[in-house]
Enzyme design. Structure first.
Site, mmCIF file in Angstrom:
data_model
loop_
_atom_site.group_PDB
_atom_site.id
_atom_site.type_symbol
_atom_site.label_atom_id
_atom_site.label_comp_id
_atom_site.label_asym_id
_atom_site.label_seq_id
_atom_site.Cartn_x
_atom_site.Cartn_y
_atom_site.Cartn_z
ATOM 1 C CB THR A 45 11.486 7.709 6.767
ATOM 2 O OG1 THR A 45 10.428 8.175 7.603
ATOM 3 C CG2 THR A 45 11.754 8.752 5.691
ATOM 4 C CG MET B 6 -1.881 -1.161 1.288
ATOM 5 S SD MET B 6 -2.904 -1.148 2.769
ATOM 6 C CE MET B 6 -3.978 0.257 2.443
ATOM 7 C CG ASP C 206 4.984 14.082 10.918
ATOM 8 O OD1 ASP C 206 5.157 15.151 10.278
ATOM 9 O OD2 ASP C 206 5.311 12.972 10.457
ATOM 10 C CE LYS D 205 4.229 3.323 10.708
ATOM 11 N NZ LYS D 205 3.758 4.492 11.520
#
Length: 454
Positions: A128, A124, A243, A147
């Site tokens: 980093t 997908m 972030d 992930k």
């Protein structure tokens, strides 16, 4: 990987660890969250076994399917050792052992298993931190996003911080409506793997595939409301995301519709570029909590992706919850215009762009700038611009930017006045004067529109 209360980890005999490849799973909720991961002894997943019988099982691709069932049953390894090797061919074998690539990314092939529970369907994305794979969850009978973190210490540590934050969020987010939901996590072949619900594209990907056409103001309002609700929820828990950017805001559904784009191209109606996409649902969720931190004190290190970085971060003045608010202001401008507000990769140019769009930086902030940022300031009084510009191109990039009011008016048909006022509150230079998330949600940009609908 850190040891936490509530996890189903047990200390198994050495021979048992050496003889099998294991999946390390966790259950929710955790009873508390620490700020930093504590060290845990490395476990021996995928280590070549020494026991002859275990070697035979490994050569056949033998794998333990579910360690948690062994733990929860209260059985000991010796109770199950004989049955583990009774089958010649396992049901869901692991792929062959491979070395990671030179950057520490996990190497895989489509159709392979990621432990006995998950089967890899597609890739997908990549960042980093590592990769995100779409996988079939055999237990829940659904597609999930996993992930897979690079096998590098700093990324593993950040992943464990993210797991802790996610578990705290899911514990308090009873409606599962604000932040991406963690399903599970495990450590596999030295890669932290975090299992999430599968969502749609990010706002950035949606904009990119839509040729960077802006969203209608009413859609921007709904996206802004949800984003502020999410950050207000995090700030109430003393957490700072640090972030926020369109890449880290995902639409819940990938479905969209196409409508004529009368402001777009003057080409024929057969040209697809004259149509723009709109998501069928405005529902969003925030992702990527690997950089999240507690907001108990001001922090000094650099945070946020460049385009969304607050001035206090660049000047080294310390930052707290308000850095998230600045990022939200930048994001809303981008959703309205289709382009990032501050497209730069250099600090002085970035500060000059801020002054061009928002007016001069306050003297008290320039005077307090940290030593590394003093070179951006002329005699402690004003920004060293244009004297310090790196090139003529840099000066031109700043010069062509419009004032905030003009930029918004170029793209917004109605509610422009309320939106400009909201953005001026979100993008105040001094973080002490910046709106907080709860105050922003009470702004007329949201409340006036609600009254009109009523």
């Amino acid at each position: 990987m850190r040891e936490k209360e509530g996890n189903f980890f047990v200390v198994l005999p050495n021979f048992f660890l050496r003889s099998m490849e294991m999946e390390c799973a966790t259950e929710f909720p955790h009873t508390r969250m620490d700020r930093r991961p504590r060290k845990r002894p490395r476990l021996g997943w995928d280590v070549v076994p020494q026991n002859p019988k275990a070697q035979l099982g490994m050569l056949c691709g033998q794998e333990v399917g579910d360690v948690t069932s062994l733990v929860s049953s209260g059985a000991t390894p010796s109770d199950h050792t004989s049955s583990l090797y009774s089958k010649a061919v396992p049901r869901n074998p692991s792929p062959p052992w491979r070395e990671d690539d030179k950057d520490g990314h996990y190497l895989f092939a489509l159709g392979e298993n990621l432990t006995s529970r998950y089967r890899i369907h597609s890739k997908m994305g990549e960042g980093t931190f590592g990769q995100v794979l779409e996988c079939w969850d055999r237990e829940r009978k659904e597609m999930v996003a996993i992930k897979i973190i690079r096998s590098i210490k700093k990324y593993r540590e950040a992943a464990m911080i993210e797991v802790d934050v996610l578990q705290q969020l899911v514990k308090h987010d009873k409606n599962a409506s604000r932040c991406v939901q963690i399903r599970n996590w495990f450590d596999y072949r030295n890669h932290i793997c975090i299992v999430f619900e599968k969502l749609g594209p990010s706002l950035y990907d949606f904009l990119r595939k839509n040729n960077y056409r802006s969203f209608p103001i009413d859609l921007v309002r709904e996206l802004a409301r949800q984003l502020l609700e999410c950050i207000a929820f995090m700030h109430d828990l003393c957490l700072i995301h640090t972030d926020l950017k369109p890449e880290n805001i995902l639409l819940v559904s990938p479905e969209y519709i196409e409508i004529p784009d009368y402001k777009g191209s003057s080409r024929t109606r057969k040209d697809a570029s004259q149509f723009k996409r709109l998501p069928k649902s405005s529902a969003i969720k925030v992702i990527d909590f690997g950089s999240s931190t507690h907001g108990t004190t001001d922090h000094s290190y650099i945070v946020s992706t460049r385009h969304y970085r607050a001035p206090e971060v660049i000047l080294g003045l310390g930052w707290s919850y308000s850095c998230d608010i600045w990022s939200i202001g930048c994001i809303l401008v981008e959703l309205c215009s289709g382009e990032a507000l501050f497209q730069t990769h250099e600090n002085l140019e970035h500060l000059a762009m801020m002054e061009r769009v928002l007016g001069p930086l306050p003297h008290h902030m320039l005077k307090r700038a940290e030593r590394h940022a003093e070179k951006y300031i002329r005699r402690g009084q004003r920004l060293n611009w244009p004297e310090g510009a790196a090139s003529r191109e840099s000066m031109n990039a700043v010069q062509k930017l419009p004032r905030l009011q003009n930029l918004v008016m170029q793209h917004v048909d109605h509610s422009a006045g309320d939106l400009i006022d909201l953005l001026q509150g979100l993008l105040k230079y001094d973080p002490a004067n910046r709106l907080d998330a709860r105050e922003a949600l009470r702004h007329p940009f949201f409340t006036r529109a609600h009254r009109r609908r009523s």
